[in-house]
Design a protein around this motif. Structure first.
Motif, PDB file in Angstrom:
ATOM      1  N   HIS A 142       0.857  -1.198   0.000  1.00  0.00           N
ATOM      2  CA  HIS A 142       0.000   0.000   0.000  1.00  0.00           C
ATOM      3  C   HIS A 142       0.885   1.237   0.000  1.00  0.00           C
ATOM      4  CE1 HIS A 142       0.638   1.176   4.281  1.00  0.00           C
ATOM      5  NE2 HIS A 142       0.839  -0.128   4.437  1.00  0.00           N
ATOM      6  N   ASP A 143       0.322   2.332  -0.406  1.00  0.00           N
ATOM      7  CA  ASP A 143       1.034   3.608  -0.435  1.00  0.00           C
ATOM      8  C   ASP A 143       0.297   4.572   0.473  1.00  0.00           C
ATOM      9  OD1 ASP A 143       2.493   5.859  -0.993  1.00  0.00           O
ATOM     10  OD2 ASP A 143       1.846   6.064  -3.076  1.00  0.00           O
ATOM     11  N   ALA A 144       0.849   4.788   1.666  1.00  0.00           N
ATOM     12  CA  ALA A 144       0.229   5.674   2.658  1.00  0.00           C
ATOM     13  C   ALA A 144      -1.218   5.276   2.927  1.00  0.00           C
ATOM     14  CB  ALA A 144       0.314   7.127   2.209  1.00  0.00           C
ATOM     15  N   GLY A 145      -1.469   3.972   3.000  1.00  0.00           N
ATOM     16  CA  GLY A 145      -2.801   3.478   3.326  1.00  0.00           C
ATOM     17  C   GLY A 145      -3.702   3.248   2.140  1.00  0.00           C
ATOM     18  N   THR A 146      -3.218   3.483   0.930  1.00  0.00           N
ATOM     19  CA  THR A 146      -4.022   3.280  -0.274  1.00  0.00           C
ATOM     20  C   THR A 146      -3.462   2.116  -1.079  1.00  0.00           C
ATOM     21  OG1 THR A 146      -4.578   5.636  -0.413  1.00  0.00           O
ATOM     22  CG2 THR A 146      -4.864   4.326  -2.410  1.00  0.00           C
ATOM     23  N   THR A 177      -8.018 -21.483  -1.473  1.00  0.00           N
ATOM     24  CA  THR A 177      -8.421 -20.095  -1.250  1.00  0.00           C
ATOM     25  C   THR A 177      -7.213 -19.168  -1.312  1.00  0.00           C
ATOM     26  OG1 THR A 177      -8.172 -20.387   1.143  1.00  0.00           O
ATOM     27  CG2 THR A 177     -10.371 -20.765   0.201  1.00  0.00           C
ATOM     28  N   VAL A 178      -7.516 -17.863  -1.296  1.00  0.00           N
ATOM     29  CA  VAL A 178      -6.473 -16.837  -1.336  1.00  0.00           C
ATOM     30  C   VAL A 178      -6.438 -16.095   0.000  1.00  0.00           C
ATOM     31  CG1 VAL A 178      -5.716 -14.671  -2.408  1.00  0.00           C
ATOM     32  CG2 VAL A 178      -6.672 -16.511  -3.821  1.00  0.00           C
ATOM     33  N   THR A 179      -5.244 -15.992   0.554  1.00  0.00           N
ATOM     34  CA  THR A 179      -5.035 -15.179   1.750  1.00  0.00           C
ATOM     35  C   THR A 179      -4.056 -14.063   1.414  1.00  0.00           C
ATOM     36  OG1 THR A 179      -5.408 -17.029   3.274  1.00  0.00           O
ATOM     37  CG2 THR A 179      -4.205 -15.134   4.131  1.00  0.00           C
ATOM     38  N   ALA A 180      -4.501 -12.827   1.561  1.00  0.00           N
ATOM     39  CA  ALA A 180      -3.627 -11.677   1.326  1.00  0.00           C
ATOM     40  C   ALA A 180      -2.969 -11.271   2.639  1.00  0.00           C
ATOM     41  CB  ALA A 180      -4.425 -10.514   0.754  1.00  0.00           C
ATOM     42  N   VAL A 181      -1.754 -10.750   2.532  1.00  0.00           N
ATOM     43  CA  VAL A 181      -1.022 -10.257   3.700  1.00  0.00           C
ATOM     44  C   VAL A 181      -0.687  -8.797   3.458  1.00  0.00           C
ATOM     45  CG1 VAL A 181       0.995 -10.538   5.174  1.00  0.00           C
ATOM     46  CG2 VAL A 181      -0.027 -12.541   4.071  1.00  0.00           C
ATOM     47  N   ILE A 182      -1.107  -7.918   4.371  1.00  0.00           N
ATOM     48  CA  ILE A 182      -0.837  -6.493   4.241  1.00  0.00           C
ATOM     49  C   ILE A 182      -0.191  -5.992   5.529  1.00  0.00           C
ATOM     50  CG2 ILE A 182      -3.140  -5.733   5.034  1.00  0.00           C
ATOM     51  CD1 ILE A 182      -2.947  -3.601   2.742  1.00  0.00           C
ATOM     52  N   LEU A 183       0.801  -5.128   5.381  1.00  0.00           N
ATOM     53  CA  LEU A 183       1.619  -4.701   6.508  1.00  0.00           C
ATOM     54  C   LEU A 183       1.521  -3.194   6.720  1.00  0.00           C
ATOM     55  CD1 LEU A 183       4.850  -6.669   5.433  1.00  0.00           C
ATOM     56  CD2 LEU A 183       2.887  -7.537   6.721  1.00  0.00           C
ATOM     57  N   GLY A 184       1.449  -2.784   7.978  1.00  0.00           N
ATOM     58  CA  GLY A 184       1.421  -1.360   8.284  1.00  0.00           C
ATOM     59  C   GLY A 184       0.031  -0.877   8.645  1.00  0.00           C
ATOM     60  N   ILE A 185      -0.139   0.434   8.623  1.00  0.00           N
ATOM     61  CA  ILE A 185      -1.401   1.056   9.024  1.00  0.00           C
ATOM     62  C   ILE A 185      -2.278   1.287   7.800  1.00  0.00           C
ATOM     63  CG2 ILE A 185      -2.462   2.984  10.230  1.00  0.00           C
ATOM     64  CD1 ILE A 185      -0.660   1.163  11.962  1.00  0.00           C
ATOM     65  N   VAL A 186      -3.364   0.528   7.728  1.00  0.00           N
ATOM     66  CA  VAL A 186      -4.319   0.633   6.622  1.00  0.00           C
ATOM     67  C   VAL A 186      -5.721   0.470   7.200  1.00  0.00           C
ATOM     68  CG1 VAL A 186      -4.939  -0.192   4.322  1.00  0.00           C
ATOM     69  CG2 VAL A 186      -2.618  -0.568   5.180  1.00  0.00           C
ATOM     70  N   SER A 240       3.043   0.339  12.736  1.00  0.00           N
ATOM     71  CA  SER A 240       3.391   1.556  11.998  1.00  0.00           C
ATOM     72  C   SER A 240       4.811   1.522  11.432  1.00  0.00           C
ATOM     73  CB  SER A 240       3.223   2.786  12.900  1.00  0.00           C
ATOM     74  OG  SER A 240       4.089   2.711  14.017  1.00  0.00           O
ATOM     75  N   ARG A 241       5.686   0.735  12.032  1.00  0.00           N
ATOM     76  CA  ARG A 241       7.047   0.640  11.516  1.00  0.00           C
ATOM     77  C   ARG A 241       7.077   0.039  10.115  1.00  0.00           C
ATOM     78  NH1 ARG A 241       9.771  -2.751  16.259  1.00  0.00           N
ATOM     79  NH2 ARG A 241       7.786  -3.884  15.926  1.00  0.00           N
ATOM     80  N   LEU A 242       6.056  -0.722   9.777  1.00  0.00           N
ATOM     81  CA  LEU A 242       6.006  -1.406   8.491  1.00  0.00           C
ATOM     82  C   LEU A 242       5.459  -0.520   7.376  1.00  0.00           C
ATOM     83  CD1 LEU A 242       4.715  -4.866   9.735  1.00  0.00           C
ATOM     84  CD2 LEU A 242       7.075  -4.171   9.300  1.00  0.00           C
ATOM     85  N   ASP A 243       5.130   0.732   7.699  1.00  0.00           N
ATOM     86  CA  ASP A 243       4.720   1.661   6.645  1.00  0.00           C
ATOM     87  C   ASP A 243       5.890   1.986   5.720  1.00  0.00           C
ATOM     88  OD1 ASP A 243       2.123   1.748   7.477  1.00  0.00           O
ATOM     89  OD2 ASP A 243       2.335   3.603   8.621  1.00  0.00           O
ATOM     90  N   GLU A 244       7.111   1.800   6.221  1.00  0.00           N
ATOM     91  CA  GLU A 244       8.310   1.956   5.404  1.00  0.00           C
ATOM     92  C   GLU A 244       8.913   0.576   5.169  1.00  0.00           C
ATOM     93  OE1 GLU A 244       8.648   4.755   4.229  1.00  0.00           O
ATOM     94  OE2 GLU A 244       7.565   6.026   5.642  1.00  0.00           O
TER      95      GLU A 244
END
Length: 324
Positions: free
Chosen positions: A9-13, A35-44, A66-70
């Motif tokens: 994601h880019d800044a939550g998008t 099935t499909v499992t998505a993995v997303i990191l950071g603040i979203v 929040s450290r995973l936003d970068e």
């Protein structure tokens, strides 16, 4: 045995190329009856994450830190390995972009998994697990049969069509036991380009080379791009001369893009440049030299001076939009 897909994601998008990765994972999962499992990191926000359901993710594991936003390659790898172990995933999908290239090889090495970089097709499971990819800077193709139990596939963005459905997803929080080494590299500053169409996500790109004669003429590229809603790009000599910022450089030593339409203005078409753009669906070349090599790779060509052709082309696009 879920298919695991790493979603950025880019800044939550969440950008289009990630929906493409989820849809690709869904196609494989359907063939395998899983099935499909998505993995997303950071603040979203959950509302943003829920969009993944429409492209085939039945579940999303969210590591809310929040450290995973970068980008922290070690931490991203730890998070993905935790998700893979939890879900029993045997096929892992990432994008072939900056984040994917930083993480996917680490994941593959930890899992002793086969790795395909730059996948251009769905796997042919009738012949094993065969995937087509480009080699030699796009001058040839290779068909790779992945025989390992676990497989990591890195997709070329803007390659696979997507279809939005009414599917829903379940969001689960995933706790990861990070170590100090995971965040050993400290990010001091991030400078992001704003107010422009993102080059990596753009379906339309207008690019200029030394034939633009100087940065003072670049408004002609920008005017056409604005009318088309396109991103702007450039060749390496242009970025090396500081006519344009380096993030716009596409080619073998720059970015690799696969837009629906690539308009090359005043670019000769050296093999190093073609390596970054030859996956484009349609290539239009504008050059006053009828012997420019780029014409051999073009779907359409205009022989003429860019200073004369671009204003007329921009005006034609403007009039077409007014009467559409």
């Amino acid at each position: 045995m879920s298919v695991i897909v790493f979603v950025e994601h880019d800044a939550g998008t969440i950008k289009k190329k990630n929906f493409e990765a989820v849809h690709y994972a869904s196609g494989i999962a359907q063939k395998m009856g899983t099935t499909v499992t998505a993995v997303i990191l950071g603040i979203v926000d959950n509302a943003e994450i829920e969009k993944l359901g429409a492209y085939g993710a039945q579940k999303v594991l969210h590591v809310e830190d929040s450290r995973l936003d970068e980008l922290h390659p070690r931490a991203y790898t730890s998070a993905l390995l935790t998700a893979i172990e939890k879900e029993g995933g045997t096929i892992i999908i990432t994008l072939n972009d900056i984040n994917g290239r930083a993480v996917a090889p680490r994941v593959a090495a930890n899992l002793k998994a086969g790795l395909v970089v730059g996948a251009l097709t769905y796997p042919d499971m009738d012949k094993g697990f065969v995937i087509k990819k480009a080699v030699y800077s796009g001058k040839a193709f290779a068909y790779v049969n992945v025989t390992s139990d676990k497989k990591v596939i890195m997709l070329m963005p803007n390659t696979f069509p997507i279809t939005e459905t009414a599917g829903k997803t379940v969001i689960e929080k995933l706790a990861v036991d990070f170590s100090e080494k995971d965040f050993r590299i400290k990010v001091n500053e991030v400078n992001k380009v704003t107010g422009e169409v993102s080059l990596s996500d753009a379906s339309l790109v207008v690019s200029g080379g030394r034939g633009m004669k100087g940065p003072e003429n670049w408004y002609l590229i920008e005017d056409l791009a604005k009318e088309l809603g396109a991103a702007t790009a450039c060749s390496r000599p242009v970025s090396d001369a500081d006519w344009r910022p380096h993030h716009e450089h596409v080619g073998q030593t720059g970015g690799t893009i696969r837009p629906d339409l690539y308009i090359a203005v005043g670019i000769s078409g050296a093999i190093q440049h073609l390596a970054g753009v030859n996956g484009s669906k349609t290539i239009v070349v504008i050059n006053k030299d009828p012997e420019a090599p780029f014409f051999k790779a073009a779907n359409y060509g205009v022989v003429g001076d860019a200073m004369e052709v671009l204003p007329r082309l921009t005006e034609a696009v403007r009039k077409f939009k007014q009467h559409k």
